[in-house]
Structures are given as structure tokens and as C-alpha cells.
Design an enzyme around this catalytic site. Structure first.
Site, mmCIF file in Angstrom:
data_model
loop_
_atom_site.group_PDB
_atom_site.id
_atom_site.type_symbol
_atom_site.label_atom_id
_atom_site.label_comp_id
_atom_site.label_asym_id
_atom_site.label_seq_id
_atom_site.Cartn_x
_atom_site.Cartn_y
_atom_site.Cartn_z
ATOM 1 N N GLU A 88 0.827 -1.217 0.000
ATOM 2 C CA GLU A 88 0.000 0.000 0.000
ATOM 3 C C GLU A 88 0.857 1.262 0.000
ATOM 4 O O GLU A 88 0.495 2.266 0.611
ATOM 5 C CB GLU A 88 -0.859 -0.004 1.263
ATOM 6 C CG GLU A 88 -2.333 -0.057 1.118
ATOM 7 C CD GLU A 88 -2.903 -0.092 -0.268
ATOM 8 O OE1 GLU A 88 -3.210 -1.205 -0.716
ATOM 9 O OE2 GLU A 88 -3.069 0.949 -0.894
HETATM 10 C C1 LIG Z 1 2.463 -9.540 0.133
HETATM 11 C C2 LIG Z 1 2.260 -8.406 -0.795
HETATM 12 C C3 LIG Z 1 0.966 -8.051 -1.158
HETATM 13 C C4 LIG Z 1 0.758 -7.022 -2.076
HETATM 14 N N1 LIG Z 1 -0.517 -6.738 -2.504
HETATM 15 C C5 LIG Z 1 -0.677 -5.932 -3.576
HETATM 16 C C6 LIG Z 1 -1.947 -5.818 -4.219
HETATM 17 O O1 LIG Z 1 -2.945 -6.392 -3.783
HETATM 18 N N2 LIG Z 1 -2.033 -5.059 -5.333
HETATM 19 C C7 LIG Z 1 -0.956 -4.405 -5.852
HETATM 20 O O2 LIG Z 1 -1.101 -3.758 -6.879
HETATM 21 N N3 LIG Z 1 0.264 -4.462 -5.248
HETATM 22 C C8 LIG Z 1 0.422 -5.219 -4.133
HETATM 23 N N4 LIG Z 1 1.650 -5.313 -3.530
HETATM 24 C C9 LIG Z 1 2.756 -4.525 -4.047
HETATM 25 C C10 LIG Z 1 3.249 -3.464 -3.083
HETATM 26 O O3 LIG Z 1 2.320 -2.441 -2.945
HETATM 27 C C11 LIG Z 1 4.632 -2.997 -3.599
HETATM 28 O O4 LIG Z 1 5.536 -4.061 -3.376
HETATM 29 C C12 LIG Z 1 5.101 -1.738 -2.919
HETATM 30 O O5 LIG Z 1 4.287 -0.659 -3.267
HETATM 31 C C13 LIG Z 1 6.550 -1.389 -3.283
HETATM 32 O O6 LIG Z 1 6.811 -1.536 -4.645
HETATM 33 P P1 LIG Z 1 8.096 -2.378 -5.103
HETATM 34 O O7 LIG Z 1 7.995 -3.708 -4.447
HETATM 35 O O8 LIG Z 1 8.183 -2.381 -6.571
HETATM 36 O O9 LIG Z 1 9.306 -1.622 -4.489
HETATM 37 P P2 LIG Z 1 10.116 -0.404 -5.160
HETATM 38 O O10 LIG Z 1 9.175 0.582 -5.710
HETATM 39 O O11 LIG Z 1 11.139 -0.971 -6.068
HETATM 40 O O12 LIG Z 1 10.828 0.233 -3.885
HETATM 41 C C14 LIG Z 1 12.051 -0.282 -3.344
HETATM 42 C C15 LIG Z 1 12.543 0.669 -2.235
HETATM 43 O O13 LIG Z 1 12.824 1.965 -2.798
HETATM 44 C C16 LIG Z 1 12.049 2.970 -2.149
HETATM 45 N N5 LIG Z 1 11.614 3.951 -3.138
HETATM 46 C C17 LIG Z 1 11.063 3.713 -4.348
HETATM 47 N N6 LIG Z 1 10.775 4.871 -4.955
HETATM 48 C C18 LIG Z 1 11.118 5.863 -4.120
HETATM 49 C C19 LIG Z 1 11.064 7.293 -4.185
HETATM 50 N N7 LIG Z 1 10.554 7.927 -5.225
HETATM 51 N N8 LIG Z 1 11.511 8.001 -3.108
HETATM 52 C C20 LIG Z 1 12.028 7.382 -2.034
HETATM 53 N N9 LIG Z 1 12.112 6.029 -1.936
HETATM 54 C C21 LIG Z 1 11.666 5.276 -2.954
HETATM 55 C C22 LIG Z 1 10.881 2.251 -1.502
HETATM 56 O O14 LIG Z 1 10.377 2.928 -0.375
HETATM 57 C C23 LIG Z 1 11.504 0.907 -1.133
HETATM 58 O O15 LIG Z 1 12.149 0.993 0.102
HETATM 59 C C24 LIG Z 1 1.866 -6.310 -2.581
HETATM 60 C C25 LIG Z 1 3.183 -6.644 -2.167
HETATM 61 C C26 LIG Z 1 3.366 -7.679 -1.305
HETATM 62 C C27 LIG Z 1 4.789 -8.048 -0.944
#
Ligand SMILES: Cc1cc2nc3c(=O)[nH]c(=O)nc-3n(C[C@H](O)[C@H](O)[C@H](O)COP(=O)(O)OP(=O)(O)OC[C@H]3O[C@@H](n4cnc5c(N)ncnc54)[C@H](O)[C@@H]3O)c2cc1C
Length: 615
Positions: A471
């Protein structure tokens, strides 16, 4: 493989074992360790205290023309508590052990989950706060948030399913066509169908501008949606009924970036000629994610292969429509941190009263129950001070949400809406950070037994962890707070919130039992105001470096404010525990504000100085 009972016979040959207890941990059968689950249960007394003494619930509802008073609210919460304690909690451990599985392309949730979901839906819980126009009960949102707290405490994997359904319902209600609302909202609100939110792709997580899923008009008003989404919570399950996916995708020729994203409703089953939903859509589960926690929750890789969908809201305005869903979800996710912390606290407090280790400080008891050791009490009190403060703040925020939806005056609605917007990242990230830290501290109270899965503390730690990530990660929530929310109405929303806190603290300062917390919270509020002024006009790196500490400071002050209100409202004779806890918060937790303010003041330089290549 050791059979149940063999282990006991090997390790404790002289132990007379009650056959009904075979399988329990040997140390427990020796009477050395208390058993799990001897806990206080749903926090109904605390809800009553908040509704009747702190939040002025009856007056707030009367002002909104709502015919709900604290007595009715408590009766509903008691029933919700029974459902959580009797139906959902007993499935939590099994859910963790069995997990959801993919069998021949279909998800099988753990034993008992489909029946529990039916009981949940048949009890009318899915539509507790939903609009009666769509079949909901229209009860105040505060009941929904506290139901979420109890569900998260009982079974986080389960609670996510209705939580996402509610988010989908709200997005469709706000942005769907009349026809779409008539078709999809009643079965979602009744819980017969569920919802899922499909944003994330392997190359697009935080930055949704990068998403590649496509939607092509198919000539009859619908669209063919093609692409792969990952991490989709409740993407599929075996509860029966339809699953309504809200999918972000790009239309042909859409502008680059976030301005070219649209939202589509893509159901698992499409309508047939007779008006039933029997036609399987071209979407499938590619895999189930192997996760650290929430094993019962079916988190899916979803493939959409030209799946039929319909536009929700305007083309290229999908992110705005999706934000309706995400904001509701963010509050719910914050509450997940609170729920798990509360459950972990109850287990740890019960354990600490029974577990005998070490000499008591006065030397009178050897071994003494570990609750007598100051360090163990510190851990328990840290959790309790967070849980009860957060429960109050959740209730206050929920009442603002109610005002933002129902108040007759547009200005009052807008003011309340802005306060909810300001507090949403604080609740999401603050509560889930404290929630995870609480789960770890509760596990620590159990010593080595906390690391043994049977005790359930390891599950709390693993389950609580996800709430800091999904989220929108907590780092991104903090950026939202400093980047967007502080500048709402040119900073007037935050200033108004601080003024509200100041007024309450001034009132609390005159109440004997609340004077100490009121003074400590005032000092912390001054630091928060100073930090807020310092961030005005700051550059991106300064904001980014300060964001997480700033959000924590904001959360600490907000909980301190609630503790001052609670201490002022508590009866010093019969509710002395609240005053003791408020003093603990004032003297042991709020001083952290000084360190946070100093770190914020340091600016970006210490964080940005190291060259990328040196990491
Ligand atoms: C169990 C689980 C359930 C989920 N359920 C859903 C769902 O139902 N629907 C859905 O669509 N998604 C879902 N997600 C996805 C989840 O919302 C994302 O994993 C999350 O938003 C982070 O995206 P990412 O994993 O690509 O990390 P990234 O975006 O690659 O981020 C990696 C790190 O970099 C940081 N970062 C990235 N961009 C910035 C920035 N601009 N400024 C500062 N820091 C930054 C982040 O805070 C993080 O620490 C789920 C994930 C999991 C693990």
C-alpha cells in the site's frame, strides 16, 4: 518424521501425559511455561472508554444526524469481537502452516477459510459501513476500523480479503457508471463477491508511471486487457462468487507517465446472456508468491490475456480513481499494525505473568515471574502505550472521516477531509512501524520460545512486516507527508491540526492526572512545529532525508495528544491504569521527540555525502 507424542516420550519419559494434550510443547506439559491464547480477547472495555469518555461519540453522531449511539456501537463491536475470537482467530495458526496453494491453476485457501468467509459474509460484516443504497448497513466508519483492528489481531491474512473488497467498492461507487454500480456493488457489499487491486508489475511498483499493461477497445464499449501483474492480494480464492479486479492499464496512444493510466474493472466471471456471471474471463493465476508471512493470503501473479474489462471513471485519470481505493486501504493497513500489536501484547503479558525466571529485584521471589523484571515491563509497556494511543487516534480519524462524508456543511466536510488526508500517511506508516516493533518486543518477552513457531509470536513478526511495505512503502508515505500533505492549503491544514492539539493540551493541563502528559506532549508539539517550519521550502534531498524521522515525530505527538485526552477523561479512582500509562508515554516515549527533531535538523548533507560508488 517424529509423530506427535513420540517427542514427549523421548524427552520426558517420566512425564504422565494427558492424552488430550499430546502435541503440545514438552516444556508446557511440565508446567514450566504458560500455554498460548490465554488472553484478554477483544478490547471492548477500551472501545467503551473511548466512545463514551474520550471521543464524545454520541454528540458527534447526533451532529451528523446518525441514529447510532455508543450503546449500539458497543453491541456491534461485541458481536464483531465474538466473530473474530471464535471463528477467525482459531484459523490463524493453521492458515500460517498450510498456506494457500495453487492446484491445477486454482487457489486453495487453508482448511476452514472458505467456511469462515461465508460466516463473515452471511453475518453482514462485509457491508458494515457501506452505503445502504448498495445493500450496506451504513454504520459509522469507526466501527469498520475497529472491526479491522480485531480482524487483524485474529487473522491478518483473512482480514485483507474484505479490506480489499471494501476498497474496490469505494472506487466503483465514486467513479463507476450507474450501470456498473448497479451490477457490481450489491454483491460486493454483501460479501458474495470479493475485490482485488491490480497495480503492481515487475517493473512498476512505487513508480506506477512505468506500468505496461495495455487495454484496447474491443468495439462494444469494453476493452481487452493484456499484461502481467504481480503481488496481487486475494487475486483468486476458493470462496465461490466472482472476483472483481480493478486493473491499471494504458490505452493505445495514451500519454507517457501517470497521465496515461486508466482504471478497468475486470471480473473473473463475465455476464452471460441470461444475466448470470458464468463466463470465465481470459485471466489466470500464473503463480502464488512465496512469502515471509501472511501465508494464508493468496498473493497472486495474475496474467490478463485479452481479458474483458470496462473503464472506471475517465480515460487517463485512472490513478485518481485508484487513489479512492488506496486511501481507504492505507488507513486499513495502518490498523493492521495496531491489531497485530494488540494481539501480540495480550499473549506476551499473559506469558510474562506465568514464566518463572530469575530473582525478583527485592530478592523475595526466586524464581520470580518475569513480569517483575523492569526490562520485561518496559517492553510490555512500550507496546501497550502504542496500542491504546493508536486505538484512540484511529477512532478520532474515523470520526473525521464520518464528518467528511456526512456533515451538512460543505466547509466542515472539506476541513475533516483535509485532516483525514493529513493523517492517512501517519496512520499507515506510523502504526505499521510501531506495530512491527511491538511484535518484535512481544516476541522478545518470550525469550527463545518466541523464536519457536508453536508460540505464534514468530507469525506475528512475519505477518506484521508486510504492512510496512505494501500500500505504498512507509518511506513513500513519509515522502507523501512532507511533500504533499504538509503543503495542503499552503500549510494551513497542518497548522490547524497543531492548533487543535494545543487547545486540547491546554485543557488537559488543568486536570491533575493529565498535567504531566499534557506538558510533555506540548514540548514535543513545539519540536514538531519547529521541524515543520524548518522543512518549509526545503529541497528534495532535505525533505527525503528528513521524511521518515518527521513522520515518526508526527506520530509520537499525535499519540501523545490522545494520551493527554485519555488521561484527562479517565476517572482517577477506577481508571488509574490509563493515567499510569499516560505518564509512561510522557516520560519514557515522548522524549524520543528530541532525538528525532535533532536528526531532522541535520538536513540532507550527512545522508547524501557518501558517493554512490562508496556504498
Ligand atoms: C504480500 C504483498 C501483497 C501485495 N498486494 C498488492 C496488491 O494487492 N495489489 C498491488 O497492486 N500491489 C500489491 N503489492 C505490491 C506493493 O504495494 C509494492 O511491493 C510496494 O508498493 C513497493 O513496490 P516495489 O515492491 O516495486 O518496491 P520499489 O518501488 O522498487 O521500492 C524499493 C525501495 O525503494 C524505495 N523507493 C522507491 N521509490 C522511491 C522514491 N521515489 N523516493 C524514495 N524512496 C523510494 C521504496 O520505499 C523501497 O524501500 C503487494 C506486495 C506484497 C509483498
Amino acid at each position: 518424521m517424529v509423530e506427535e507424542g513420540e517427542l514427549l516420550a523421548d524427552q520426558h519419559p517420566v512425564l504422565a501425559v494427558d492424552a488430550s494434550r499430546l502435541g503440545e510443547h514438552p516444556a508446557k506439559l511440565c508446567g514450566e511455561i504458560p500455554g498460548p491464547n490465554r488472553v484478554a480477547g477483544p478490547p471492548i472495555d477500551d472501545y467503551r472508554f473511548l466512545l463514551t469518555q474520550v471521543l464524545d461519540f454520541d454528540a458527534a453522531m447526533r451532529a451528523l444526524g446518525q441514529e447510532v449511539d455508543a450503546e449500539l456501537a458497543i453491541a456491534v463491536l461485541e458481536e464483531a469481537g465474538k466473530l473474530c475470537a471464535q471463528t477467525l482467530a482459531p484459523l490463524n495458526r493453521r492458515g500460517d502452516e498450510q498456506g494457500s496453494r495453487l492446484v491445477d491453476g486454482a487457489v486453495r485457501t487453508p482448511e476452514g477459510f472458505p467456511a469462515a468467509y461465508r460466516a463473515f459474509a452471511e453475518g453482514g460484516w462485509a457491508g458494515l459501513s457501506a452505503d445502504p443504497e448498495h445493500g450496506g448497513q451504513g454504520l459509522p466508519f469507526i466501527l469498520q476500523l475497529w472491526l479491522d483492528e480485531m480482524m487483524s489481531a485474529a487473522n491478518l491474512s483473512f482480514g485483507l480479503i474484505p479490506g480489499l473488497t471494501r476498497g474496490a467498492t469505494e472506487a466503483i461507487a465514486a467513479h463507476g457508471s450507474e450501470e456498473m454500480k448497479a451490477l457490481y456493488l450489491p454483491p460486493l457489499v454483501s460479501g458474495e463477491w470479493t475485490g482485488a487491486m491490480a497495480l503492481t508489475e515487475s517493473g512498476a511498483g512505487t513508480d506506477l508511471a512505468l506500468l505496461k499493461t495495455k487495454a484496447v477497445p474491443n468495439g462494444d464499449g469494453g476493452f481487452a486487457v493484456t499484461g502481467q501483474k504481480i503481488f496481487i492480494s486475494s487475486g483468486d480464492h476458493d470462496f465461490g462468487g466472482n472476483i472483481v479486479h480493478l486493473v491499471l492499464a494504458r490505452l493505445p496512444g495514451a500519454p507517457e507517465g501517470v497521465k496515461g493510466i486508466s482504471l478497468f474493472l475486470v471480473p473473473k466471471y463475465l455476464p452471460d446472456a441470461a444475466g448470470g456471471f458464468t463466463v470465465r474471463n481470459a485471466m489466470s493465476v500464473g503463480a502464488l508468491e512465496e512469502k515471509m508471512g501472511i501465508h494464508a493470503q493468496p498473493t497472486c501473479v495474475m496474467n490478463y490475456d485479452g481479458a474483458t474489462g470496462w473503464l472506471v471513471g475517465e480515460a487517463n485519470r485512472g490513478l485518481a480513481a485508484m487513489f479512492v481505493m488506496m486511501n481507504a486501504e492505507r488507513l486499513m493497513v495502518g490498523i493492521q499494525g495496531l491489531g497485530i500489536a494488540g494481539a501480540a501484547y495480550q499473549q506476551a503479558a499473559a506469558y510474562a505473568k506465568d514464566r518463572l525466571q530469575g530473582r525478583s529485584a527485592d530478592g523475595m521471589r526466586n524464581p520470580a515471574p518475569i513480569i517483575e523484571h523492569a526490562d520485561v515491563r518496559r517492553m510490555l509497556l512500550n507496546i501497550r502505550a502504542f496500542v491504546e494511543g493508536a486505538r484512540a487516534l484511529a477512532g478520532w480519524t474515523a470520526i473525521q472521516m464520518e464528518v467528511s462524508r456526512r456533515h451538512s456543511d460543505a466547509g466542515a466536510r472539506a476541513r475533516a477531509d483535509a485532516l483525514v488526508a493529513l493523517l492517512t500517511p501517519v496512520v499507515k506508516a506510523g502504526f505499521t512501524d510501531f506495530g512491527f516493533e511491538s511484535a518484535v518486543q512481544a516476541q522478545q518477552v518470550f525469550g527463545g520460545h518466541g523464536y519457536i513457531r508453536e508460540w505464534g509470536m514468530a507469525q506475528y513478526v512475519c505477518d506484521a512486516r508486510i504492512a510496512q511495505i505494501y500500500e505504498g512503502t512507509n518511506g513513500v508515505q513519509a515522502m507523501d507527508l512532507v511533500g504533499r500533505k504538509l503543503s495542503l492549503a499552503g500549510g494551513a491544514v497542518a497548522e490547524g491540526f497543531f492548533a487543535l492539539i494545543s487547545e486540547d493540551l491546554a485543557r488537559a493541563a488543568d486536570v491533575a492526572g493529565a498535567a504531566r502528559i499534557a506538558e510533555a506532549a506540548k514540548q514535543a508539539l513545539d519540536l514538531l512545529k519547529g521541524a515543520t517550519a524548518g522543512l518549509k521550502g526545503a529541497g528534495a534531498d532535505d525533505l527525503g532525508a528528513a521524511a521518515a524521522d518527521y513522520l515518526r515525530l508526527f506520530a509520537l505527538v499525535s499519540l501523545g495528544w490522545m494520551w493527554a485526552r485519555m488521561a484527562a477523561a479517565a476517572d482517577p479512582a477506577s481508571q488509574r491504569d490509563k493515567i499510569i500509562l499516560a505518564d509512561y508515554y510522557a516520560t519514557r516515549i515522548l522524549p524520543q521527540a528530541r532525538g528525532l527533531a535533532a536528526a531532522i535538523e541535520a538536513g540532507a548533507e550527512p545522508t547524501m555525502a557518501l558517493a554512490v560508488g562508496a556504498f
